[in-house]
Structures are given as structure tokens and as C-alpha cells.
Enzyme design. Structure first.
Site, PDB file in Angstrom:
ATOM      1  N   HIS A 191     -61.000 -45.508 106.379  1.00  7.03           N
ATOM      2  CA  HIS A 191     -61.015 -44.066 106.652  1.00  7.03           C
ATOM      3  C   HIS A 191     -59.878 -43.783 107.628  1.00  7.03           C
ATOM      4  O   HIS A 191     -59.620 -44.563 108.541  1.00  7.03           O
ATOM      5  CB  HIS A 191     -62.370 -43.670 107.258  1.00  7.03           C
TER       6      HIS A 191
ATOM      7  N   GLU B 126     -90.139 -31.383  93.800  1.00  5.36           N
ATOM      8  CA  GLU B 126     -89.234 -30.307  93.348  1.00  5.36           C
ATOM      9  C   GLU B 126     -87.887 -30.371  94.031  1.00  5.36           C
ATOM     10  O   GLU B 126     -86.850 -30.260  93.403  1.00  5.36           O
ATOM     11  CB  GLU B 126     -89.887 -28.944  93.625  1.00  5.36           C
TER      12      GLU B 126
HETATM   13  N1  LIG Z   1     -70.431 -46.405 105.267  1.00 12.56           N
HETATM   14  C1  LIG Z   1     -69.672 -46.133 104.214  1.00 12.56           C
HETATM   15  O1  LIG Z   1     -70.111 -46.190 103.077  1.00 12.56           O
HETATM   16  C2  LIG Z   1     -68.232 -45.792 104.392  1.00 12.56           C
HETATM   17  C3  LIG Z   1     -67.571 -46.074 105.587  1.00 12.56           C
HETATM   18  N2  LIG Z   1     -66.229 -45.886 105.658  1.00 12.56           N
HETATM   19  C4  LIG Z   1     -65.509 -46.281 106.854  1.00 12.56           C
HETATM   20  O2  LIG Z   1     -65.661 -47.687 107.031  1.00 12.56           O
HETATM   21  C5  LIG Z   1     -65.623 -48.019 108.419  1.00 12.56           C
HETATM   22  C6  LIG Z   1     -66.865 -48.813 108.763  1.00 12.56           C
HETATM   23  O3  LIG Z   1     -67.973 -47.980 108.572  1.00 12.56           O
HETATM   24  P1  LIG Z   1     -69.400 -48.605 108.177  1.00 12.56           P
HETATM   25  O4  LIG Z   1     -69.228 -49.763 107.266  1.00 12.56           O
HETATM   26  O5  LIG Z   1     -70.246 -47.472 107.748  1.00 12.56           O
HETATM   27  O6  LIG Z   1     -69.888 -49.162 109.611  1.00 12.56           O
HETATM   28  P2  LIG Z   1     -71.309 -49.788 109.959  1.00 12.56           P
HETATM   29  O7  LIG Z   1     -71.849 -49.012 111.099  1.00 12.56           O
HETATM   30  O8  LIG Z   1     -72.119 -49.979 108.731  1.00 12.56           O
HETATM   31  O9  LIG Z   1     -70.904 -51.271 110.485  1.00 12.56           O
HETATM   32  C7  LIG Z   1     -70.169 -51.376 111.648  1.00 12.56           C
HETATM   33  C8  LIG Z   1     -69.837 -52.825 111.916  1.00 12.56           C
HETATM   34  O10 LIG Z   1     -69.047 -52.842 113.097  1.00 12.56           O
HETATM   35  C9  LIG Z   1     -69.728 -53.589 114.110  1.00 12.56           C
HETATM   36  N3  LIG Z   1     -69.531 -52.918 115.392  1.00 12.56           N
HETATM   37  C10 LIG Z   1     -70.263 -51.909 115.917  1.00 12.56           C
HETATM   38  N4  LIG Z   1     -69.778 -51.568 117.117  1.00 12.56           N
HETATM   39  C11 LIG Z   1     -68.721 -52.394 117.347  1.00 12.56           C
HETATM   40  C12 LIG Z   1     -67.787 -52.545 118.421  1.00 12.56           C
HETATM   41  N5  LIG Z   1     -67.869 -51.762 119.502  1.00 12.56           N
HETATM   42  N6  LIG Z   1     -66.816 -53.480 118.318  1.00 12.56           N
HETATM   43  C13 LIG Z   1     -66.749 -54.280 117.222  1.00 12.56           C
HETATM   44  N7  LIG Z   1     -67.584 -54.193 116.170  1.00 12.56           N
HETATM   45  C14 LIG Z   1     -68.551 -53.248 116.244  1.00 12.56           C
HETATM   46  C15 LIG Z   1     -71.171 -53.616 113.713  1.00 12.56           C
HETATM   47  O11 LIG Z   1     -71.747 -54.758 114.326  1.00 12.56           O
HETATM   48  P3  LIG Z   1     -73.275 -55.162 114.063  1.00 12.56           P
HETATM   49  O12 LIG Z   1     -73.234 -55.789 112.714  1.00 12.56           O
HETATM   50  O13 LIG Z   1     -73.586 -56.134 115.156  1.00 12.56           O
HETATM   51  O14 LIG Z   1     -74.064 -53.895 114.098  1.00 12.56           O
HETATM   52  C16 LIG Z   1     -71.066 -53.691 112.197  1.00 12.56           C
HETATM   53  O15 LIG Z   1     -70.847 -55.012 111.777  1.00 12.56           O
HETATM   54  C17 LIG Z   1     -65.484 -46.687 109.145  1.00 12.56           C
HETATM   55  O16 LIG Z   1     -64.127 -46.440 109.400  1.00 12.56           O
HETATM   56  C18 LIG Z   1     -66.020 -45.685 108.122  1.00 12.56           C
HETATM   57  O17 LIG Z   1     -65.493 -44.388 108.324  1.00 12.56           O
HETATM   58  C19 LIG Z   1     -65.483 -45.450 104.595  1.00 12.56           C
HETATM   59  C20 LIG Z   1     -66.099 -45.148 103.399  1.00 12.56           C
HETATM   60  C21 LIG Z   1     -67.516 -45.219 103.245  1.00 12.56           C
END
Ligand SMILES: NC(=O)C1=CN([C@@H]2O[C@H](COP(=O)(O)OP(=O)(O)OC[C@H]3O[C@@H](n4cnc5c(N)ncnc54)[C@H](OP(=O)(O)O)[C@@H]3O)[C@@H](O)[C@H]2O)C=CC1
Ligand SMILES: CC(=O)[C@](C)(O)C(=O)O
Length: 332
Positions: free
Chosen positions: A108, A227
Site C-alpha cells: 500500500h 435480510e
Molecule cells: N490486510 C489486507 O488484506 C491488506 C493489507 N495491505 C497492506 O499490507 C500491509 C500489511 O497489512 P496487514 O497484512 O493487514 O497487517 P497485519 O496487521 O495483518 O500484520 C501486521 C504484521 O506486522 C507485525 N507488526 C505489528 N506491529 C509491528 C511493529 N511495530 N514493527 C514490526 N512489525 C510489526 C505484526 O506482528 P504480530 O504478528 O506479532 O502481530 C504482523 O506480523 C499494510 O501496508 C496494508 O496497508 C494491502 C492490501 C490488503
């Protein structure tokens, strides 16, 4: 008409001798890592010490490093952590470990587009954004299908950034369904708009408003759920497969008349709101609000999420979904 690229338009050769570090193992992270590896690409995972996903990633066979160590070992660094933590992570752990000719990637464009991350001149910068939730990116790949995606190149130091981005999109399965070239601006603004106005925000607003209208009029919550939530999926599935006209072919004449007449009123009410939402995105107002909300540790966000977790539609839905074993989806 946009150019749409498919498997034959991209070559995994641009990634075959490279190591891809997936930083984060959540919705997108786990899907990208597993799909890329299944596509024959060398993948390592970067997670903070103490991350709840370390054991999961290791159990699925990945070498897991801290983000700095993963960036040091990688040729392509794909940041798949929450958008709001990416700047701090980038400047503290990734930037110091980027070598000339490496690639920095995102799913993103938020942090690049709104200037929260300014990459060094000596790397490629691209995005590959699947147009679907991460879990579906994996499940569709496992079924031999794909989630369509967007890709964009922000910086092309090596001269191959576009080919590497398309190889990456192919590796996660997007070129099986269709890949469109965009810009960081277009991907960011349209994705934010979609998730706020039409998809997540828009859909939950319609569901809650409809459900509340019916139960406040004294109808049974179960009837209101079927619904306004259950049947919404069925209708959207028809639109997804056959278009609006196809859906209208399948529903009754009475429903069709209500659709085109009363639906017009809903349309007229929401269109001005949609335009305002897009304006707030384009002018950076939403980005500023979301960044500051995180600085304050998300008080407004947390309260609104909690309030919806307690919404009556969630309560009745939990019970009704137990009655529909075929819904027994995979665990998220
Ligand atoms: N969700 C989606 O379907 C989509 C997301 N995106 C983009 O993808 C990217 C990731 O989103 P998404 O997959 O939803 O994220 P998630 O919240 O599902 O996963 C985040 C991951 O990052 C880790 N994390 C959280 N905080 C930190 C930190 N401070 N430092 C390092 N790692 C950290 C988490 O660790 P832990 O596993 O320990 O929680 C987890 O592994 C974003 O840029 C989002 O905009 C784009 C398209 C669709
Ligand atoms: C799945 C998707 O692309 C979203 C809704 O925009 C997101 O989760 O960021």
C-alpha cells in the site's frame, strides 16, 4: 482501457537469484511469503523479537530474523506491517541495511505517498497491492487461482524495478487474475476511498443502518440479520459474477423495481458523502488524522471498534452462523 497483465507478461527470472524479506507475517505477510516460496522464490521473514507470529512462520518453514537482520540478508524488502508503524521501522531497522540496488516494496502506497517514508536514491521502490484480503490471497493461490492486483514503480535505480515488481506480483498469484499498472498516488487514494466508503466502512454502515431500522420497528433480529447481512453477500456474489444487470435478472420483478427506485434515494444520499471522503483523502486530512490517532494510542479508533463489537448484529450473527455449518470457513 488499462493494460492488464497476466502470467505470460511477467517473468519470475527477475526474482530467481534474489532473496525476498517479508517484514511482518500477518494478513498479507503470511500470504506473500507462502505464495512466493511456492513460486520458487527464496523468502525469509522479518519479525520483531516477541512477535506472536515467530512460531507460526517457523512452523511453516521460514527462517525468521529481526527486521534489521532480514533487511541485511535480502535483495528485496517487502514491508507488510501496519502502515502506521512502517516509518519508525523503516528508519530504525531497514534503511541502515539497504544496499545499492536493493528493492524496497510495499503493499500500500500510504507512507510513500504521504511522505512518511523517503527512500534513499540508490534503491528501487515499488508496490504490489493485491485487491483483496491477505487470507484470500493465500487461499486463492492454493486453489491455483489468484487475487487481482495493482503494481507501481516509485523509483527505478536499477532499470529493472518494473520487471521485478511484475515478477513479485506473479509470485503471489496476482497475474493469474490480472495485474494493472498504477501509481502510488492512485493506489493509495483509491484504496483508502474503497475501504472507507464502499467496502468495509460503506458495507458495515449499510448493514448496521438496515438492521437497526428493522429491529427498531419491532421485527425479529434473526429476520433482520438474514435480510441485511446474510442476503447481502448472496446479492453481491451475483453482482460479482454477473454484473448489476445479471443480478437484476436473477431477482424478482418486485425487488428490481424497489432496487431502481428506492436504491436511487440511497445513491443520492451517499454520493455527496463519497465525494467528501475522497476529498479528505486527497488533501491528506485522513492521513493526518490517522497518523495523529496513532500518536495518541488510538482512543477514538479503539472506542468505535469496541462499540461495533457489541452491536446487536454481531450478537445475533454469531448465533446464526453456528447454524450454517457450510460457512465453516478456515480460521483467519
Ligand atoms: N490486510 C489486507 O488484506 C491488506 C493489507 N495491505 C497492506 O499490507 C500491509 C500489511 O497489512 P496487514 O497484512 O493487514 O497487517 P497485519 O496487521 O495483518 O500484520 C501486521 C504484521 O506486522 C507485525 N507488526 C505489528 N506491529 C509491528 C511493529 N511495530 N514493527 C514490526 N512489525 C510489526 C505484526 O506482528 P504480530 O504478528 O506479532 O502481530 C504482523 O506480523 C499494510 O501496508 C496494508 O496497508 C494491502 C492490501 C490488503
Ligand atoms: C483488503 C484491502 O485491500 C483493504 C480492505 O483495502 C485493506 O485491508 O487494506
Amino acid at each position: 482501457m488499462a493494460n492488464i497483465y497476466y502470467d505470460e507478461d511477467a517473468s519470475l527470472d527477475y526474482l530467481k537469484d534474489k532473496t525476498v524479506a517479508i517484514i511482518g507475517y500477518g494478513s498479507q505477510g503470511h500470504a506473500h511469503a507462502l505464495n512466493l516460496r511456492d513460486s520458487g522464490i527464496k523468502v525469509i521473514v522479518g519479525l520483531l523479537a516477541g512477535s506472536r507470529s515467530i512460531e507460526k512462520a517457523k512452523a511453516e518453514g521460514f527462517e525468521v530474523y529481526t527486521p534489521d537482520e532480514a533487511a541485511k540478508r535480502a535483495d528485496v524488502v517487502m514491508i507488510l506491517t501496519p502502515d502506521t508503524v512502517q516509518p519508525q521501522l523503516f528508519y530504525s531497522a531497514i534503511l541502515p541495511n539497504l544496499d545499492e540496488g536493493n528493492a524496497l516494496a510495499f503493499a500500500h502506497g500510504f507512507n510513500i505517498h504521504f511522505g512518511q517514508i523517503v527512500p534513499p536514491a540508490y534503491v528501487d521502490v515499488f508496490l504490489v497491492a493485491p485487491k483483496g484480503p491477505g487470507h484470500l490471497v493465500r487461499w486463492m493461490y492454493e486453489e491455483g487461482k489468484g487475487v487481482p492486483g495493482l503494481f507501481a514503480v516509485y523509483q527505478d535505480f536499477t532499470g529493472n524495478a518494473r520487471e521485478v515488481a511484475m515478477a513479485y506480483a506473479k509470485g503471489i498469484g496476482c497475474t493469474r487474475a490480472g495485474l494493472i499498472e498504477t501509481t502510488f498516488k492512485e493506489e493509495t487514494e483509491t484504496d483508502l476511498f474503497g475501504e472507507q466508503a464502499v467496502l468495509c466502512g460503506g458495507a458495515t454502515a449499510l448493514i448496521k443502518a438496515g438492521f437497526e431500522t428493522l429491529i427498531e420497528a419491532g421485527y425479529q433480529p434473526e429476520v433482520a440479520y438474514f435480510e441485511c447481512l446474510h442476503e447481502l453477500k448472496l446479492i453481491v456474489d451475483l453482482i460479482y459474477q454477473y454484473g448489476i444487470s445479471g443480478m437484476r435478472y436473477s431477482i424478482s420483478d418486485t425487488a428490481r423495481y424497489g432496487d431502481v427506485t428506492r436504491g436511487k434515494r440511497v445513491y443520492e444520499a451517499v454520493k455527496p458523502i463519497y465525494k467528501k471522503i475522497l476529498e479528505e483523502i486527497q488533501e491528506g486530512e485522513f492521513a493526518k488524522e490517522w497518523i495523529l490517532e496513532n500518536v495518541a494510542n488510538r482512543p477514538h479508533f479503539n472506542a468505535l471498534v469496541k462499540k461495533d463489537e457489541e452491536h446487536p448484529v454481531e450478537k445475533v450473527g454469531k448465533e446464526l452462523r453456528k447454524m450454517m455449518p457450510w460457512l465453516g470457513g478456515k480460521s483467519l
